[in-house]
Design a protein around this motif. Sequence first.
Motif, PDB file in Angstrom:
ATOM      1  N   GLU A   1     -20.398  38.877  26.023  1.00 35.39           N
ATOM      2  CA  GLU A   1     -19.021  38.589  26.316  1.00 35.39           C
ATOM      3  C   GLU A   1     -18.264  38.103  25.091  1.00 35.39           C
ATOM      4  N   ASN A   2     -18.940  37.917  23.972  1.00 32.66           N
ATOM      5  CA  ASN A   2     -18.256  37.490  22.762  1.00 32.66           C
ATOM      6  C   ASN A   2     -17.312  38.591  22.294  1.00 32.66           C
ATOM      7  N   TYR A   3     -16.167  38.161  21.821  1.00 35.33           N
ATOM      8  CA  TYR A   3     -15.170  39.108  21.344  1.00 35.33           C
ATOM      9  C   TYR A   3     -14.490  38.501  20.136  1.00 35.33           C
ATOM     10  N   SER A   4     -14.402  39.248  19.067  1.00 39.33           N
ATOM     11  CA  SER A   4     -13.845  38.737  17.815  1.00 39.33           C
ATOM     12  C   SER A   4     -12.536  39.434  17.463  1.00 39.33           C
ATOM     13  N   ASN A   5     -11.753  39.725  18.490  1.00 48.71           N
ATOM     14  CA  ASN A   5     -10.449  40.368  18.291  1.00 48.71           C
ATOM     15  C   ASN A   5     -10.582  41.701  17.550  1.00 48.71           C
ATOM     16  N   MET A  40     -20.432  44.987  19.217  1.00 47.32           N
ATOM     17  CA  MET A  40     -19.154  44.627  19.808  1.00 47.32           C
ATOM     18  C   MET A  40     -19.304  44.584  21.331  1.00 47.32           C
ATOM     19  N   SER A  41     -18.757  43.561  21.942  1.00 53.55           N
ATOM     20  CA  SER A  41     -18.845  43.384  23.384  1.00 53.55           C
ATOM     21  C   SER A  41     -18.136  44.508  24.130  1.00 53.55           C
ATOM     22  N   ASP A  51     -23.416  45.023  24.709  1.00 51.66           N
ATOM     23  CA  ASP A  51     -22.689  45.424  23.505  1.00 51.66           C
ATOM     24  C   ASP A  51     -22.591  46.945  23.421  1.00 51.66           C
ATOM     25  N   LEU A  52     -21.792  47.405  22.497  1.00 53.48           N
ATOM     26  CA  LEU A  52     -21.531  48.837  22.346  1.00 53.48           C
ATOM     27  C   LEU A  52     -22.809  49.640  22.091  1.00 53.48           C
ATOM     28  N   HIS A  53     -23.699  49.105  21.265  1.00 54.71           N
ATOM     29  CA  HIS A  53     -24.941  49.809  20.958  1.00 54.71           C
ATOM     30  C   HIS A  53     -25.821  49.941  22.206  1.00 54.71           C
ATOM     31  N   GLU A  54     -26.016  48.865  22.911  1.00 53.92           N
ATOM     32  CA  GLU A  54     -26.878  48.896  24.101  1.00 53.92           C
ATOM     33  C   GLU A  54     -26.256  49.689  25.244  1.00 53.92           C
ATOM     34  N   ALA A  55     -24.920  49.766  25.268  1.00 52.51           N
ATOM     35  CA  ALA A  55     -24.261  50.557  26.314  1.00 52.51           C
ATOM     36  C   ALA A  55     -24.678  52.016  26.229  1.00 52.51           C
ATOM     37  N   ALA A  56     -24.982  52.471  25.032  1.00 55.33           N
ATOM     38  CA  ALA A  56     -25.409  53.856  24.851  1.00 55.33           C
ATOM     39  C   ALA A  56     -26.878  54.049  25.201  1.00 55.33           C
ATOM     40  N   HIS A  57     -27.583  52.961  25.384  1.00 51.08           N
ATOM     41  CA  HIS A  57     -29.001  53.025  25.724  1.00 51.08           C
ATOM     42  C   HIS A  57     -29.202  52.633  27.185  1.00 51.08           C
ATOM     43  N   ALA A  58     -30.189  51.864  27.482  1.00 53.46           N
ATOM     44  CA  ALA A  58     -30.577  51.545  28.858  1.00 53.46           C
ATOM     45  C   ALA A  58     -29.503  50.795  29.645  1.00 53.46           C
ATOM     46  N   TRP A  71     -12.343  53.733  22.921  1.00 54.05           N
ATOM     47  CA  TRP A  71     -11.833  52.617  22.125  1.00 54.05           C
ATOM     48  C   TRP A  71     -11.593  53.072  20.683  1.00 54.05           C
ATOM     49  N   HIS A  72     -12.566  53.783  20.111  1.00 56.25           N
ATOM     50  CA  HIS A  72     -12.428  54.270  18.742  1.00 56.25           C
ATOM     51  C   HIS A  72     -11.273  55.272  18.627  1.00 56.25           C
ATOM     52  N   MET A  73     -11.168  56.173  19.592  1.00 48.86           N
ATOM     53  CA  MET A  73     -10.120  57.193  19.559  1.00 48.86           C
ATOM     54  C   MET A  73      -8.734  56.571  19.681  1.00 48.86           C
ATOM     55  N   LYS A  74      -8.607  55.488  20.450  1.00 47.70           N
ATOM     56  CA  LYS A  74      -7.327  54.791  20.572  1.00 47.70           C
ATOM     57  C   LYS A  74      -6.838  54.353  19.191  1.00 47.70           C
ATOM     58  N   HIS A  75      -7.726  53.825  18.399  1.00 46.86           N
ATOM     59  CA  HIS A  75      -7.343  53.361  17.066  1.00 46.86           C
ATOM     60  C   HIS A  75      -7.167  54.519  16.090  1.00 46.86           C
ATOM     61  N   PHE A  76      -7.968  55.559  16.226  1.00 51.40           N
ATOM     62  CA  PHE A  76      -7.790  56.751  15.396  1.00 51.40           C
ATOM     63  C   PHE A  76      -6.421  57.376  15.682  1.00 51.40           C
TER      64      PHE A  76
END
Length: 127
Positions: A1-5, A40-41, A51-58, A71-76
């Motif tokens: 749940e940590n978020y660093s803006n 990233m949370s 986090d983003l990495h684990e979301a792609a896994h189990a 999220w990435h495409m929004k900023h791109f």
Amino acid sequence: ENYSNEDKRAELLCDYTAAALACNRTRVVTLQMTWVQCFMSMVPLNGLKTDLHEAAHAAGGPKDVADGIKWHMKHFARLLRKLKDTPEADGTSLLDNTALVYLFEGGHGFDPDSGSKVSSHSSENMI
């Protein structure tokens, strides 16, 4: 749940990148908003408590991978808008004179390297 803006940081990164191109400080940019094993949370993105990495896994699945990519495409897209809205001397936009490539680390599906039927390191379903 940590978020660093991370949203604000990605916005600034795109703004600085557009400014550097507009000021002709550089003509080549590599923009990497997150690392390949990003912690990233996901909570602010879709409520998933990982986090983003684990979301792609189990911890997640194709939808969670898609939320991370979204999220990435929004900023791109923010960068693209800034380039489109920046006029060049000849009346075209900075976007008209820029080549861009967006790459994904992997997808979600069969992985020919490992033989796994469900892998986040697949080249299938890269969304």
